[in-house]
Design an enzyme around this catalytic site. Structure first.
Site, mmCIF file in Angstrom:
data_model
loop_
_atom_site.group_PDB
_atom_site.id
_atom_site.type_symbol
_atom_site.label_atom_id
_atom_site.label_comp_id
_atom_site.label_asym_id
_atom_site.label_seq_id
_atom_site.Cartn_x
_atom_site.Cartn_y
_atom_site.Cartn_z
ATOM 1 C CG HIS A 196 64.941 24.883 45.772
ATOM 2 N ND1 HIS A 196 63.625 24.578 45.541
ATOM 3 C CD2 HIS A 196 65.370 25.543 44.660
ATOM 4 C CE1 HIS A 196 63.263 25.036 44.343
ATOM 5 N NE2 HIS A 196 64.299 25.634 43.793
ATOM 6 C CD GLU A 256 69.036 27.785 43.317
ATOM 7 O OE1 GLU A 256 68.583 26.637 43.516
ATOM 8 O OE2 GLU A 256 68.677 28.489 42.349
HETATM 9 N N1 B3K Z 1 66.165 23.788 40.218
HETATM 10 C C1 B3K Z 1 67.093 24.418 39.313
HETATM 11 C C2 B3K Z 1 66.689 24.128 37.911
HETATM 12 C C3 B3K Z 1 67.745 23.582 37.049
HETATM 13 C C4 B3K Z 1 67.184 22.864 35.845
HETATM 14 C C5 B3K Z 1 68.035 22.990 34.664
HETATM 15 N N2 B3K Z 1 67.638 22.149 33.577
HETATM 16 C C6 B3K Z 1 67.196 25.892 39.549
HETATM 17 C C7 B3K Z 1 66.233 26.436 40.542
HETATM 18 O O1 B3K Z 1 65.077 26.624 40.246
HETATM 19 O O2 B3K Z 1 66.590 26.643 41.669
HETATM 20 ZN ZN ZN Z 2 64.198 26.748 42.076
#
Ligand code: B3K
Ligand code: ZN
Length: 876
Positions: free
Chosen positions: A304, A301
Site C-alpha cells: 500500500h 500493507e
Molecule cells: N486499508 C485497511 C482497511 C481498514 C478499514 C477499516 N474500517 C486494511 C487494508 O486493506 O489494508
Molecule cells: Zn488493503
C-alpha cells in the site's frame, strides 16, 4: 442514530479548502486526552470567497478555536453531530483547535482508542474525525508534524508516522516525542501508538542504497513471535522493487501489533498497525495457514505504500483502486513465495464461496458502488477480491509487460495525488493500446456473470465450434445488465493424445493455449484444423470471475483431472466431478432414497493417490472435497442437512474404499524435521493431514491412534490443531473432552491460541454446540469487546452450517442477540456479523421466516448507521 442518509458518487465535489500542513499535539490520558490541532488552510482557486469552511468531527468536546491566533466567539461557528462550520474565513489562514476525547471508552475501535492499556489509532475510512475537526476525506493531502505527550512509566514508547525528530522529558513524569512525515497524506493514513512496547529491529537496503531501519513493536511476551513477520516484510520490500520497481521512501518503517483491532491491519504511512493475529506467529502457536496469512498481510500493507499511500483514492467510491490492486499485488507475491497453483486454488475457492454469495445476496454492489450509507460496510469481498480479479483480468488482457508499463505510468503520473479508477485503467489502456471502454463495466455492474458454454466437434471438417452465452443476473437496484468484456483462457485437450491441440481461430495460429475475448451476449468461436475430438479446458487459472457452465460428462471430467495441462483446471475438474456426485446424493437424501457412491469419483481419487502430482500441496487440494458452504452456493435452495449428509457420505465412502492408500499417504508424509513454514514442509503436512481427516471420518482404529499420537506429540501447531479438530469433531466424547481440556489449560495464557480453541469447539457438527457457545461466551478468555474473540466464537459458530441453521431458530436468535449488543459497542463488527442472516432468501420457507424475524427484531432497536444499512438492505 436517526435515518442515516446515503452519499452518492455523482455528488462528488472537489474540496473548497485544502490543508497544506497539519500540526497535532496529543496530551494522552485514558479518559481525557487533549488534542491540539494547528491546520494551515488554503481556499482553492475554484472556490468562491463566501464558501464556508466545513470540517468533519464526531464525539469531540471543543474547548478552543482560533483563526490566525484570534479566538472565535460562539457566533462565528456552529458545531453539530457531524462537525464544525465556520461561515467566513480568509483565503489563507491557520486554524487552531483544542478538543478532548476519551480513548478508554472508545469500544468502536475507530479514532483514538486503548487496547490492553496501549493507545492506538484507526482512521480509515472516517476515524480521523473522532480525533480532531478536519476535512476527513482522502483528496485532502497534507504533511504532518505530530507531538505525542504521555506518561513515562505507562507509555514509555511514543510513535507516529514518518521520522522521529525530537524527544525529551517533561515535568510530572511525562515525556514527549515529535514526529514529522514529509510525504503529504490524507488523514486516514495518520497513526499514533503509545504504550509499553518492545521492539525487534532489522535493516533493509533499497535498490538505490537507502538504508531503512525496520522496527516491529509488540508487548514484551510476544517478542518471540516476530521473526516471521520481519522476514515477510523484507521479502515484500525486495519483491516490490523487483516486480514493480517500487522502493520504500522513508528511513524508518514500523509495524505495531495491537490486540483489539477491527480488521487485519492498516497501512498508515511508515507506521503500519496490525491486529496481533495478523502479525504474530510462532511454530508452537500458529498454523501453516496463519504463517501464510501473516506473510500475505504484511506484504499487502507494505505494498500500500505505493498503491494507496503515494497514490491514493479521490473519494471512498474508488476504494477498490487501492484495495483491488493491492490484493492482486499481494496474491502475486504469495504465489511466488509459496506454491503458485495452490495459492490460486485457495484464493479462487474462497472467492467462489464467499464473494459469489455476496454477489447473489441483498448487499450485492458493484466494485465501484454509486452510493453508500456507511463506508465501513464497503470493505467487502467485492471491493477487495473481485477488485483484484478485475486487475488480474487487466493484466491478462494486456500482458505483464504492458501491465507493468501501465503501473509505472500510473505511479509516475499520479504520485502525491488522489485519483480515480479511470486514471488507473487509462494508464493500462495507454500502455497497451487496447480499448478498455467496455471493460469498465466490470466496475459498475454488480453480480456474478454466468456463461453457458457448449461445444461441438465437426469430424468431417476437423472443426471445433465453441459457443459462449453470457448473462448477469439482476442485483438489487440493477435489473438490466450489459454484456461484459470477458477474457477466457482456454485450450482444447485431444481425447486421443491427451495433449493440448494447436489452436487456429479465424486463420490465426494461436499456439496451444489462448485467451478468447467474449464481448457479445453470445459468440461462437470456430477452431479449425482440430486434428482430433477435444475436451475443452475453459477459464484456465480462473481467468475471469464468472460461473462457467459446460455440459461435461463425468468421463470428460475424469479425463481433465489427469490430462489438463492447466493445474488449476485439473483441480477444478475434480471439484466438478465431486459436485456431480454430491448433487445426486443430496437428491437421494432429500428423497429418502438409499445413497450410492459414484465409483468414478472413487477411481479418480485412487488414480490421484497412485499417480500423485509432484506438488503435494496441489494433491492435498485435489483430495479435498468442496466445502459445505461452496456446495450450498451451487444449490437453488440450500438444504443444510442434505448437504452435510451427502458430503459426509462421500468422505466416508472414499475413506473406506481407499483406507490403505490414505494410511500409506499419512505414513509417507510424517516428519520429525524441526518446523519451518517452507512451501515443501507445508505441502507435506497438508497432504498428511488430509489423509488423517479421511481416516478419522470412519474412526478407523489405527487412524484414531495416529491422531491422538499427533496431538500428544506437540510437534507444531498445524499438526496439533488439526488433530485436535478431528478429535473434537468426531462423535466420540472420550476423544474430544480430554484433548480440549489439555489444550485449553496449556494455552489459557495465550489469547490467539484460545481463539483457535473457541473456534474448534463451536464448529462441531454435534447439535449441543449451541449450549457450548453460550457457555463459552461466559468464559474468562472471551470478551465481546475484542473483535478476534467475537470472530473466533460467534463468527465461527455462524459458519457452522448444520448448527447455525437449526430448525428451532436458536442459532439465528443467538446471533441476533450478539448483534444487538455489539451494535452499541462496535458497530463495524456488528454489521459484519449479520452477514449470514442476510442470506435468508437462499433457504427453505421455515428458515426464511425465522431468519427474517431475527432481522426484524434487530431492526426494531435504535441502530448505528452500519447495522441500519445492512438490515435495511437485507429486508428490502
Ligand atoms: N486499508 C485497511 C482497511 C481498514 C478499514 C477499516 N474500517 C486494511 C487494508 O486493506 O489494508
Ligand atoms: Zn488493503
Amino acid at each position: 442514530m436517526s435515518d442515516p442518509q446515503p452519499v452518492y458518487l455523482s455528488d462528488y465535489q472537489p474540496p473548497a479548502y485544502r490543508v497544506t500542513h497539519t500540526e497535532l499535539t496529543f496530551d494522552l490520558d485514558p479518559a481525557a486526552t487533549r488534542v491540539k490541532a494547528r491546520l494551515h488552510i488554503e481556499r482553492q482557486a475554484t472556490a468562491s470567497a463566501d464558501e464556508p469552511l466545513k470540517l468533519d468531527g464526531e464525539q469531540l468536546t471543543l474547548d478552543a478555536l482560533l483563526i490566525d491566533g484570534n479566538p472565535l466567539s460562539g457566533n462565528d461557528y456552529q458545531v453539530s453531530d457531524e462537525g464544525l462550520r465556520i461561515e467566513q474565513v480568509p483565503a489563507r489562514f491557520t486554524l487552531e483547535s483544542e478538543v478532548q476525547l476519551s480513548p478508554k471508552d472508545n469500544t468502536a475501535l475507530e479514532g483514538l482508542y486503548q487496547s490492553n492499556g496501549m493507545f492506538c489509532t484507526q482512521c480509515e475510512a472516517e476515524g480521523f474525525r473522532r480525533i480532531t475537526f478536519y476535512p476527513d476525506r482522502p483528496d485532502v493531502m497534507s504533511t504532518f508534524k505530530v507531538t505525542v505527550i504521555g506518561d513515562r512509566e505507562r507509555e514509555p514508547v511514543l510513535l507516529a508516522n514518518g521520522n522521529p525528530v525530537e524527544q525529551g522529558d517533561l515535568e510530572n513524569g511525562r515525556h514527549f516525542a515529535i514526529w514529522e512525515d514529509p510525504h503529504p497524506k490524507p488523514c486516514y493514513l495518520f497513526a499514533l501508538v503509545a504504550g509499553d512496547l518492545h521492539s525487534v529491529g532489522d535493516r533493509f537496503t533499497t535498490r538505490s542504497g537507502r538504508e531503512v531501519s525496520l522496527q516491529l513493536w509488540v508487548e514484551q511476551e510476544n517478542l518471540a513471535k516476530t521473526e516471521h513477520a520481519m522476514g515477510s516484510l523484507k521479502r515484500a520490500m525486495a519483491w516490490d522493487e523487483q516486480a514493480y520497481g517500487r522502493e520504500y521512501d522513508l528511513d524508518l518503517f514500523m509495524i505495531v501489533a495491537v490486540n483489539d483491532f477491527n480488521m487485519g491491519a492498516m497501512e498508515n504511512k511508515g507506521l503500519n498497525i496490525f491486529n496481533s493475529a495478523a502479525v504474530l506467529a510462532h511454530p508452537d502457536t500458529a498454523t501453516d495457514g496463519a504463517f501464510q496469512t501473516v506473510e500475505g498481510i504484511v506484504a499487502h500493507e507494505y505494498f500500500h505504500n505505493w498503491s494507496g499511500n503515494r497514490v491514493t483514492c479521490r473519494d471512498w467510491f474508488q476504494l477498490s483502486l487501492k484495495e483491488g490492486f493491492t490484493v492482486f499485488r499481494d496474491q502475486c507475491f504469495s504465489a511466488e513465495t509459496n506454491s503458485a497453483p495452490v495459492k490460486r486454488i485457495q484464493d479462487v475457492s474462497f472467492f467462489r464461496t464467499a464473494q459469489f454469495a455476496e454477489d447473489a445476496g441483498p448487499t450485492a454492489h458493484p466494485v465501484r458502488p454509486d452510493h453508500y450509507i456507511e463506508i465501513t460496510n464497503f470493505y467487502t469481498l467485492t471491493i477487495y477480491e473481485k477488485g483484484a480479479e478485475i486487475v488480474r483480468m487487466l493484466c491478462n488482457l494486456v500482458g505483464w509487460d504492458a501491465f507493468r508499463q501501465g503501473a509505472d505510468r500510473y505511479f509516475a503520473r499520479f504520485d502525491g495525488q488522489a485519483v480515480t479508477i479511470e486514471d488507473f485503467v487509462d494508464c493500462m489502456a495507454e500502455a497497451s493500446g487496447l480499448d478498455l471502454g467496455q471493460f469498465m463495466r466490470w466496475y459498475s455492474q454488480a453480480g456474478t456473470p454466468e456463461i453457458d458454454a457448449h461445444g461441438e466437434y465437426d469430424y468431417a471438417h476437423g472443426e471445433y465450434h465453441l459457443t459462449l452465452r453470457q448473462r448477469t443476473p439482476a442485483t438489487p437496484g440493477q435489473v438490466d445488465k450489459e454484456p461484459l468484456h470477458i477474457p477466457i483462457a482456454m485450450g482444447l485437450v485431444g481425447t486421443k493424445s491427451g495433449q493440448d491441440l494447436a489452436l487456429t481461430l479465424d486463420g490465426n495460429k494461436l499456439g496451444k493455449e489462448t485467451v478468447i475475448h467474449l464481448r457479445e451476449d453470445e459468440q461462437t468461436f470456430v477452431f479449425t484444423d482440430v486434428a482430433e475430438a477435444p475436451v475443452p479446458s475453459l477459464l484456465r487459472n480462473f481467468s475471469a470471475p464468472v460461473k462457467l457452465h459446460f455440459p461435461y460428462s463425468r468421463e470428460d471430467l475424469a479425463f481433465l483431472l489427469t490430462q489438463d495441462s492447466d493445474g488449476f483446471n485439473r483441480w477444478d475438474a475434480g471439484q466438478r466431478l465431486a459436485m456431480l456426485a454430491l448433487d445426486d446424493l443430496i437428491a437421494a437424501h432429500r428423497n429418502g432414497v438409499e445413497k450410492v457412491m459414484d465409483s468414478r469419483v472413487v477411481e479418480a481419487f485412487r488414480t490421484l493417490l497412485a499417480d500423485a502430482p509432484a506438488d503435494k500441496a496441489v494433491l492435498a487440494e485435489m483430495l479435498t472435497l468442496p466445502s459445505e458452504a461452496y456446495i450450498a452456493e451451487q444449490q437453488p435452495i440450500v438444504d443444510v442437512d442434505a448437504i452435510h449428509a451427502a458430503r459426509e457420505f462421500v468422505r466416508q465412502s472414499l475413506a473406506m474404499a481407499l483406507r490403505d492408500e490414505f494410511m500409506a499417504t499419512f505414513e509417507a508424509n510424517r516428519s520429525s524435521e524441526p518446523y519451518a513454514p517452507t512451501p515443501e514442509q507445508i505441502a507435506q503436512r497438508s497432504l498428511k493431514n488430509v489423509a488423517l481427516s479421511y481416516l478419522m471420518s470412519i474412526e478407523d482404529e489405527q487412524g484414531v491412534a495416529l491422531c491422538e499420537g499427533q496431538f500428544a506429540a506437540n510437534h507444531n501447531m498445524t499438526d496439533v490443531r488439526h488433530a485436535l479438530t478431528l478429535l473434537v469433531h468426531s462423535d466420540r466424547d472420550d476423544l474430544a473432552s480430554p484433548a480440549l481440556k489439555t489444550f485449553g489449560e496449556k494455552w489459557a495464557h495465550d489469547p490467539l491460541v484460545m481463539d483457535q480453541w473457541f473456534t474448534i469447539q463451536v464448529s462441531r457438527p454435534q447439535p449441543e454446540v449451541i449450549d457450548r457457545v453460550k457457555y463459552l461466551m461466559a468464559h474468562p478468555a472471551f470478551s465481546l469487546k475484542n473483535p478476534n474473540r467475537v470472530r473466533a466464537l460467534i463468527g465461527a459458530f455462524a459458519q457452522n452450517r448444520v448448527n447455525f441453521h437449526r430448525l428451532d431458530g436458536q442459532g439465528y436468535a443467538l446471533l441476533a442477540d450478539v448483534v444487538i449488543e455489539l451494535n452499541q459497542l462496535n458497530p463495524e463488527i456488528a454489521a459484519r456479523l449479520i452477514t449470514p442472516l442476510t442470506r435468508w432468501q437462499r433457504f427453505d420457507e421455515t428458515r426464511q421466516v425465522l431468519m427474517r424475524s431475527e432481522l426484524e427484531r434487530i431492526q426494531r432497536e435504535p441502530l448505528s448507521s452500519n447495522v441500519y444499512e445492512v438490515v435495511e438492505k437485507a429486508l428490502a
